[in-house]
Write a protein that holds these residues in place. Structure first.
Motif, PDB file in Angstrom:
ATOM      1  N   SER A  32      11.910  -6.939 -14.930  1.00  0.00           N
ATOM      2  CA  SER A  32      11.345  -5.596 -14.972  1.00  0.00           C
ATOM      3  C   SER A  32      10.495  -5.351 -13.733  1.00  0.00           C
ATOM      4  N   ASP A  33      10.086  -4.103 -13.552  1.00  0.00           N
ATOM      5  CA  ASP A  33       9.248  -3.787 -12.396  1.00  0.00           C
ATOM      6  C   ASP A  33       7.930  -4.550 -12.445  1.00  0.00           C
ATOM      7  N   GLU A  34       7.339  -4.663 -13.625  1.00  0.00           N
ATOM      8  CA  GLU A  34       6.073  -5.388 -13.754  1.00  0.00           C
ATOM      9  C   GLU A  34       6.263  -6.867 -13.457  1.00  0.00           C
TER      10      GLU A  34
ATOM     11  N   LEU B  75       3.422 -13.217 -17.048  1.00  0.00           N
ATOM     12  CA  LEU B  75       3.998 -12.493 -15.911  1.00  0.00           C
ATOM     13  C   LEU B  75       4.884 -11.321 -16.353  1.00  0.00           C
ATOM     14  N   ASP B  76       4.815 -10.974 -17.664  1.00  0.00           N
ATOM     15  CA  ASP B  76       5.578  -9.839 -18.210  1.00  0.00           C
ATOM     16  C   ASP B  76       7.080 -10.024 -18.059  1.00  0.00           C
ATOM     17  N   VAL B  77       7.554 -11.242 -18.162  1.00  0.00           N
ATOM     18  CA  VAL B  77       8.987 -11.531 -18.087  1.00  0.00           C
ATOM     19  C   VAL B  77       9.559 -11.497 -19.500  1.00  0.00           C
ATOM     20  N   GLN B  78      10.630 -10.743 -19.673  1.00  0.00           N
ATOM     21  CA  GLN B  78      11.196 -10.546 -21.003  1.00  0.00           C
ATOM     22  C   GLN B  78      12.540 -11.245 -21.183  1.00  0.00           C
ATOM     23  N   ARG B  79      13.432 -11.129 -20.212  1.00  0.00           N
ATOM     24  CA  ARG B  79      14.796 -11.628 -20.383  1.00  0.00           C
ATOM     25  C   ARG B  79      14.869 -13.119 -20.062  1.00  0.00           C
ATOM     26  N   LEU B  80      15.890 -13.772 -20.639  1.00  0.00           N
ATOM     27  CA  LEU B  80      16.046 -15.222 -20.499  1.00  0.00           C
ATOM     28  C   LEU B  80      16.233 -15.634 -19.040  1.00  0.00           C
ATOM     29  N   GLU B  81      17.032 -14.881 -18.288  1.00  0.00           N
ATOM     30  CA  GLU B  81      17.274 -15.249 -16.901  1.00  0.00           C
ATOM     31  C   GLU B  81      15.992 -15.152 -16.079  1.00  0.00           C
TER      32      GLU B  81
ATOM     33  N   VAL C 184      10.846 -18.332 -13.701  1.00  0.00           N
ATOM     34  CA  VAL C 184       9.470 -18.822 -13.832  1.00  0.00           C
ATOM     35  C   VAL C 184       9.462 -20.319 -14.126  1.00  0.00           C
ATOM     36  N   MET C 185      10.340 -20.757 -15.004  1.00  0.00           N
ATOM     37  CA  MET C 185      10.366 -22.171 -15.375  1.00  0.00           C
ATOM     38  C   MET C 185      10.722 -23.062 -14.180  1.00  0.00           C
TER      39      MET C 185
END
Length: 375
Positions: free
Chosen positions: A280-282, A336-342, A347-348
């Motif tokens: 996402s943008d965030e 970090l406002d990450v939503q989707r698995l990819e 991040v991981m």
């Protein structure tokens, strides 16, 4: 017009080459003086003290042993001496069995090169063994017997080691310069990744991956430099107190190498995430900020590892640890406002890179891992 443009470009290229040549020559002045004095001294000793006629191998072996190579000097001396001696033995034996001639020389040279590669991987060792066996077959033995050349090679090597003992260069200088360049490249890889995220440009992320791959020769060259510097610090009494510092730098390079490898994995995954619009943008803004902060901390780490003064070095490393720790504390997909698995995978993959950097800055491995947010 095209002709004038071509002449201008050629003139600019020539000026650049001349400036580079002058800088390289100026930086090589002291080593060149040492090599000249060593080669002439070895030749004079072999001729006037040992009574050898035209002892060229005394001069050439000292030049090879000193040289501008990053290879450890002691290894070069051993390669020259052993290669010269074994080559003479092989050449004499094959000359006795095969006789002299062109085809015999070809057989001797081929056998000598293959034998040298069987015995050792050293380039100098192979060259010396092959050259000496070839000279035995093609040229008459010098006054004093064929092993006179072997003695000359040992004389040259001893003179080279004497120069290393008596006039050593600071063994920390080249590793410090190298580690600064290496960390600068790693920081630029992360900055390119940050820019790729900001502009949603997967091609730029791929370029960052290529840049990271191109860093591997720098790592390999630095390992060679550290081996050579460790040898100088061991052999030269004036610099033995620096052995612990060089050991710590070598440990940091191991972790930097791991960080570089992880940066390549990260850049490859980031390329895919950008192509699939997985952030996402965030999340994009947050991860780009993390990359910029990490790059700035890497610059601080580079200043610390390249610093001459102990107190200033510790201050830079402490600052680098603090900055890296603050950034590492944010490395959780939710923060970090990450939503989707990819996106979470991106991040991981960055987390082990951060641990490598913290360890390179001198932090305990367990403490470095504990700084990361629990998953």
């Amino acid at each position: 017009m095209a002709s004038a443009t071509g002449l201008t470009a050629s003139a600019r290229f020539l000026r650049g080459r001349v400036r580079t040549g002058f800088v390289r020559s100026r930086n090589s002045l002291v080593p060149a003086l040492q090599m000249t004095a060593c080669a002439v001294g070895a030749y004079a000793f072999a001729e006037y003290v040992l009574g050898h006629t035209g002892p060229l191998f005394a001069a050439t072996s000292s030049l090879i042993a000193l040289g501008f190579s990053r290879d450890p000097r002691l290894r070069r001396v051993v390669e020259v001496g052993l290669g010269c001696t074994i080559g003479i033995v092989v050449g004499d034996l094959l000359l006795h069995w095969l006789g002299a001639g062109i085809w015999q020389a070809a057989v001797v040279l081929l056998f000598s090169i293959l034998l040298a590669r069987f015995l050792d991987s050293g380039t100098i060792f192979t060259t010396q063994l092959g050259l000496q066996s070839l000279l035995v077959v093609l040229l008459p033995a010098p006054a004093g017997g064929p092993f006179t050349r072997s003695i000359d090679a040992v004389v040259g090597g001893v003179f080279a080691l004497a120069v290393t003992f008596l006039i050593p260069k600071d063994p920390r200088r080249e590793p410090r310069n190298d580690v600064k360049k290496l960390l600068h490249e790693l920081a630029e890889v992360l900055r390119e990744c940050s820019s790729a995220l900001t502009h949603s440009d997967s091609t730029q992320a791929w370029h960052a991956l290529i840049r990271g791959r191109n860093c591997q020769p720098l790592v390999d060259a630095m390992r060679q430099t550290l081996r050579s510097s460790g040898e100088v610090a061991t052999l030269a009494p004036a610099y033995r107190r620096y052995r612990d510092e060089l050991d710590r730098l070598a440990q940091s390079v191991d972790f930097i190498d791991l960080a570089l490898r992880n940066s390549r994995v990260f850049a490859r995954r980031l390329t895919s995430a950008i192509n699939h619009a997985a952030l996402s943008d965030e999340a994009t803004e947050n991860i780009a900020e993390v990359l910029q902060e990490t790059a700035a901390a890497i610059d601080e780490l580079g200043l610390g590892l390249a610093e001459v003064h102990d107190g200033v070095r510790r201050a830079h490393l402490r600052t680098a640890r603090v900055e890296l720790s603050e950034t590492a504390g944010r490395l959780h997909p939710r923060l970090l406002d990450v939503q989707r698995l990819e996106g979470e995978t991106v991040v991981m993959l960055f987390r082990p890179l951060m641990v490598d950097l913290l360890e390179a800055a001198g932090m305990d491995p367990n403490e470095a891992r504990d700084i990361l947010p629990a998953l």
